[in-house]
Design a protein around this motif. Structure first.
Motif, PDB file in Angstrom:
ATOM      1  N   LEU A  15     -21.910 -21.699  83.138  1.00  0.00           N
ATOM      2  CA  LEU A  15     -22.379 -22.724  82.214  1.00  0.00           C
ATOM      3  C   LEU A  15     -23.906 -22.823  82.278  1.00  0.00           C
ATOM      4  CD1 LEU A  15     -21.697 -24.960  80.184  1.00  0.00           C
ATOM      5  CD2 LEU A  15     -21.504 -26.540  82.127  1.00  0.00           C
ATOM      6  N   GLU A  16     -24.464 -22.802  83.487  1.00  0.00           N
ATOM      7  CA  GLU A  16     -25.908 -22.850  83.643  1.00  0.00           C
ATOM      8  C   GLU A  16     -26.568 -21.644  82.967  1.00  0.00           C
ATOM      9  OE1 GLU A  16     -26.626 -23.138  87.830  1.00  0.00           O
ATOM     10  OE2 GLU A  16     -26.276 -25.288  87.885  1.00  0.00           O
ATOM     11  N   SER A  17     -26.001 -20.483  83.161  1.00  0.00           N
ATOM     12  CA  SER A  17     -26.531 -19.265  82.548  1.00  0.00           C
ATOM     13  C   SER A  17     -26.462 -19.352  81.027  1.00  0.00           C
ATOM     14  CB  SER A  17     -25.740 -18.053  83.044  1.00  0.00           C
ATOM     15  OG  SER A  17     -26.104 -16.906  82.335  1.00  0.00           O
ATOM     16  N   HIS A  18     -25.336 -19.819  80.515  1.00  0.00           N
ATOM     17  CA  HIS A  18     -25.179 -19.947  79.062  1.00  0.00           C
ATOM     18  C   HIS A  18     -26.128 -20.998  78.485  1.00  0.00           C
ATOM     19  CE1 HIS A  18     -21.964 -17.112  78.963  1.00  0.00           C
ATOM     20  NE2 HIS A  18     -21.094 -17.874  79.625  1.00  0.00           N
ATOM     21  N   LEU A  19     -26.310 -22.104  79.204  1.00  0.00           N
ATOM     22  CA  LEU A  19     -27.241 -23.142  78.741  1.00  0.00           C
ATOM     23  C   LEU A  19     -28.676 -22.609  78.699  1.00  0.00           C
ATOM     24  CD1 LEU A  19     -25.862 -26.331  80.539  1.00  0.00           C
ATOM     25  CD2 LEU A  19     -25.800 -25.817  78.085  1.00  0.00           C
ATOM     26  N   GLU A  20     -29.057 -21.812  79.696  1.00  0.00           N
ATOM     27  CA  GLU A  20     -30.391 -21.221  79.719  1.00  0.00           C
ATOM     28  C   GLU A  20     -30.573 -20.275  78.526  1.00  0.00           C
ATOM     29  OE1 GLU A  20     -34.172 -20.884  81.028  1.00  0.00           O
ATOM     30  OE2 GLU A  20     -32.656 -22.167  81.953  1.00  0.00           O
ATOM     31  N   THR A  21     -29.554 -19.514  78.223  1.00  0.00           N
ATOM     32  CA  THR A  21     -29.603 -18.606  77.075  1.00  0.00           C
ATOM     33  C   THR A  21     -29.758 -19.387  75.781  1.00  0.00           C
ATOM     34  OG1 THR A  21     -28.194 -17.019  78.231  1.00  0.00           O
ATOM     35  CG2 THR A  21     -28.356 -16.783  75.854  1.00  0.00           C
ATOM     36  N   ILE A  22     -29.011 -20.470  75.652  1.00  0.00           N
ATOM     37  CA  ILE A  22     -29.073 -21.298  74.446  1.00  0.00           C
ATOM     38  C   ILE A  22     -30.445 -21.948  74.312  1.00  0.00           C
ATOM     39  CG2 ILE A  22     -28.164 -23.405  73.390  1.00  0.00           C
ATOM     40  CD1 ILE A  22     -25.401 -22.561  74.479  1.00  0.00           C
ATOM     41  N   LYS A  23     -31.057 -22.342  75.452  1.00  0.00           N
ATOM     42  CA  LYS A  23     -32.390 -22.936  75.400  1.00  0.00           C
ATOM     43  C   LYS A  23     -33.429 -21.934  74.896  1.00  0.00           C
ATOM     44  CE  LYS A  23     -32.480 -25.218  79.566  1.00  0.00           C
ATOM     45  NZ  LYS A  23     -33.239 -25.761  80.678  1.00  0.00           N
ATOM     46  N   LEU A  28     -36.688 -17.228  70.497  1.00  0.00           N
ATOM     47  CA  LEU A  28     -36.400 -15.822  70.218  1.00  0.00           C
ATOM     48  C   LEU A  28     -37.217 -15.307  69.034  1.00  0.00           C
ATOM     49  CD1 LEU A  28     -34.636 -13.453  71.105  1.00  0.00           C
ATOM     50  CD2 LEU A  28     -32.919 -14.218  69.485  1.00  0.00           C
ATOM     51  N   ASP A  29     -37.300 -16.080  67.965  1.00  0.00           N
ATOM     52  CA  ASP A  29     -38.056 -15.657  66.777  1.00  0.00           C
ATOM     53  C   ASP A  29     -39.535 -15.485  67.112  1.00  0.00           C
ATOM     54  OD1 ASP A  29     -38.191 -14.983  64.013  1.00  0.00           O
ATOM     55  OD2 ASP A  29     -39.047 -16.980  63.620  1.00  0.00           O
TER      56      ASP A  29
END
Length: 102
Positions: A15-23, A28-29
């Motif tokens: 969950l922490e890894s996924h939240l970091e990715t979402i942040k 990204l752009d």
């Protein structure tokens, strides 16, 4: 119970890894734009480096040509300073006289 606890720890880690990715998704752009600019700059530098290499090779060839002419130039300068004229075979006296007159 131990198995459930292991699953909970794994879930929290993911969950922490996924939240970091979402942040990072909003950035990204911006990061893609930076990468694109960096790639364009790198391409420009490669082109400039290729041109510089070509100029260096041309300059090196010119230096070889100049170096090969130096002995002739020095010999001609020496002959001119010491007023030495070299008569070549098959030259007419008129030609030699005009050279001496100069």
């Amino acid at each position: 119970m131990v198995h459930l606890l292991e699953l909970a720890v794994t879930f929290i880690e993911r969950l922490e890894s996924h939240l970091e990715t979402i942040k990072n998704i909003p950035h990204l752009d911006e990061n893609l734009k930076k990468m694109s600019l960096a790639l364009a700059k790198m391409d420009m530098l490669v082109t400039e480096t290729e041109e510089l290499a070509e100029n260096i090779l041309k300059w090196r060839e010119q230096q070889k040509e100049v170096s090969s002419c130096i002995p002739t130039i020095l010999a001609e300068d020496y002959l001119h300073k010491h007023d030495v004229t070299m008569s070549l075979p098959f030259t007419s006296k008129v030609h030699v006289q005009t050279v001496n007159a100069k």
